[in-house]
Design an enzyme around this catalytic site. Sequence first.
Site, mmCIF file in Angstrom:
data_model
loop_
_atom_site.group_PDB
_atom_site.id
_atom_site.type_symbol
_atom_site.label_atom_id
_atom_site.label_comp_id
_atom_site.label_asym_id
_atom_site.label_seq_id
_atom_site.Cartn_x
_atom_site.Cartn_y
_atom_site.Cartn_z
ATOM 1 N N SER A 18 47.952 31.168 31.925
ATOM 2 C CA SER A 18 46.659 31.808 31.631
ATOM 3 C C SER A 18 45.807 30.824 30.851
ATOM 4 C CB SER A 18 46.899 33.057 30.769
ATOM 5 O OG SER A 18 45.706 33.479 30.137
ATOM 6 N N TYR A 68 50.375 38.100 23.915
ATOM 7 C CA TYR A 68 50.093 37.566 25.255
ATOM 8 C C TYR A 68 49.982 36.041 25.229
ATOM 9 C CZ TYR A 68 47.896 37.199 29.865
ATOM 10 O OH TYR A 68 47.619 36.874 31.175
HETATM 11 P P1 NAD Z 1 48.532 43.362 37.982
HETATM 12 O O1 NAD Z 1 48.786 44.306 36.853
HETATM 13 O O2 NAD Z 1 47.479 43.670 38.981
HETATM 14 O O3 NAD Z 1 49.900 43.092 38.742
HETATM 15 C C1 NAD Z 1 51.081 42.798 38.032
HETATM 16 C C2 NAD Z 1 52.260 43.276 38.868
HETATM 17 O O4 NAD Z 1 53.450 42.967 38.112
HETATM 18 C C3 NAD Z 1 52.261 44.783 39.124
HETATM 19 O O5 NAD Z 1 52.476 45.063 40.494
HETATM 20 C C4 NAD Z 1 53.419 45.294 38.264
HETATM 21 O O6 NAD Z 1 54.080 46.419 38.826
HETATM 22 C C5 NAD Z 1 54.327 44.072 38.213
HETATM 23 N N1 NAD Z 1 55.223 44.118 37.062
HETATM 24 C C6 NAD Z 1 54.900 44.441 35.778
HETATM 25 N N2 NAD Z 1 56.013 44.440 35.017
HETATM 26 C C7 NAD Z 1 57.050 44.120 35.827
HETATM 27 C C8 NAD Z 1 58.443 43.992 35.635
HETATM 28 N N3 NAD Z 1 59.018 44.210 34.431
HETATM 29 N N4 NAD Z 1 59.213 43.643 36.687
HETATM 30 C C9 NAD Z 1 58.671 43.442 37.913
HETATM 31 N N5 NAD Z 1 57.341 43.579 38.171
HETATM 32 C C10 NAD Z 1 56.547 43.905 37.131
HETATM 33 O O7 NAD Z 1 48.272 41.931 37.277
HETATM 34 P P2 NAD Z 1 47.447 40.629 37.746
HETATM 35 O O8 NAD Z 1 46.122 40.663 37.122
HETATM 36 O O9 NAD Z 1 47.569 40.407 39.203
HETATM 37 O O10 NAD Z 1 48.260 39.515 36.947
HETATM 38 C C11 NAD Z 1 49.300 38.775 37.533
HETATM 39 C C12 NAD Z 1 49.669 37.635 36.601
HETATM 40 O O11 NAD Z 1 48.530 36.822 36.359
HETATM 41 C C13 NAD Z 1 50.205 38.050 35.231
HETATM 42 O O12 NAD Z 1 51.246 37.192 34.842
HETATM 43 C C14 NAD Z 1 48.999 37.872 34.327
HETATM 44 O O13 NAD Z 1 49.377 37.621 32.996
HETATM 45 C C15 NAD Z 1 48.362 36.653 34.975
HETATM 46 N N6 NAD Z 1 46.935 36.534 34.659
HETATM 47 C C16 NAD Z 1 46.063 37.502 35.016
HETATM 48 C C17 NAD Z 1 44.725 37.353 34.710
HETATM 49 C C18 NAD Z 1 43.690 38.380 35.083
HETATM 50 O O14 NAD Z 1 42.559 38.297 34.595
HETATM 51 N N7 NAD Z 1 44.000 39.340 35.948
HETATM 52 C C19 NAD Z 1 44.301 36.206 34.014
HETATM 53 C C20 NAD Z 1 45.222 35.224 33.680
HETATM 54 C C21 NAD Z 1 46.551 35.408 33.994
#
Ligand code: NAD
Length: 254
Positions: free
Chosen positions: A138, A151
Amino acid sequence: MFELKQKKAVVTGGGSGIGRAIASLFAQQGAAVHIVDISEAACEEAVAEIRAAGGQVVAHACDVTRQDTVHATFAAIGALDILINNAGIAHIGKADTTSEQDFDRVIGVNVKGVYNCLHAAIPRLRENGGGVVINMASVASWVAVADRFAYSTAKGAVMAMTLSVAKDYLQDKIRCNSISPGRVHTPFVDGFIAKQYPGREAEMFERLSKTQPIGRMARPDEVAALALYLCSDEAAFITGSDYPIDGGFITLNS
Ligand code: NAD
């Protein structure tokens, strides 16, 4: 270019958001995709969407925080070429406003979950003659983001794990890189806004969009395109690197 035919790819958190976009694109490029996600409903939705588009996909309901379950899941998946450690959860709080329970929960998914999947996948990647790992970091791995103590702690660890793995498995031909997105418009962001700012969703969406100097959030498919490049044979010279995809968040926000 960027074909993944004959490749087997595991995408954790592939049921939603960035992970789902990666699973869809990788299937479109010919990979056999295995989604590993805690949410059965999200798994079902993703599988239906990818199969409808003609992709090859299987989903495994699995909590990445549980090493026994992760090992059983990877045993069922068998040999693999690509691991995308993407499952992650968000949390808002400073050091003194983050409870022990919340700290453990965030570290459990965002750090231990990555370790568990590496622990299960690396021997299989090695036996397969090598492969690629992408860890989802991130912008919080790079710069201070207010109110993101747990985080940021976790995402800093993800970047350090990336370097460690890239170094330790050079001889095994396992490449390991991380991606550092700025805000991406996913259910993760919508859920955060709805919870933190009820009734002010539109205003906060606009405000969060503008924290990217480019003026908007990323789309999940833009992050998926970067993941595709990094996992393709065209990126064979790239390991031990982090790739921000952030609309200028890290470098242009002064
Ligand atoms: P999201 O919430 O849309 O999807 C995350 C998925 O992970 C979900 O389907 C959830 O069920 C699954 N998950 C959660 N806990 C779990 C567990 N214990 N075991 C298995 N699966 C699990 O999130 P996103 O926005 O697509 O984010 C994905 C990744 O990208 C994350 O690591 C997040 O930190 C990172 N990220 C997101 C953003 C953003 O702005 N969306 C920015 C930087 C980094």
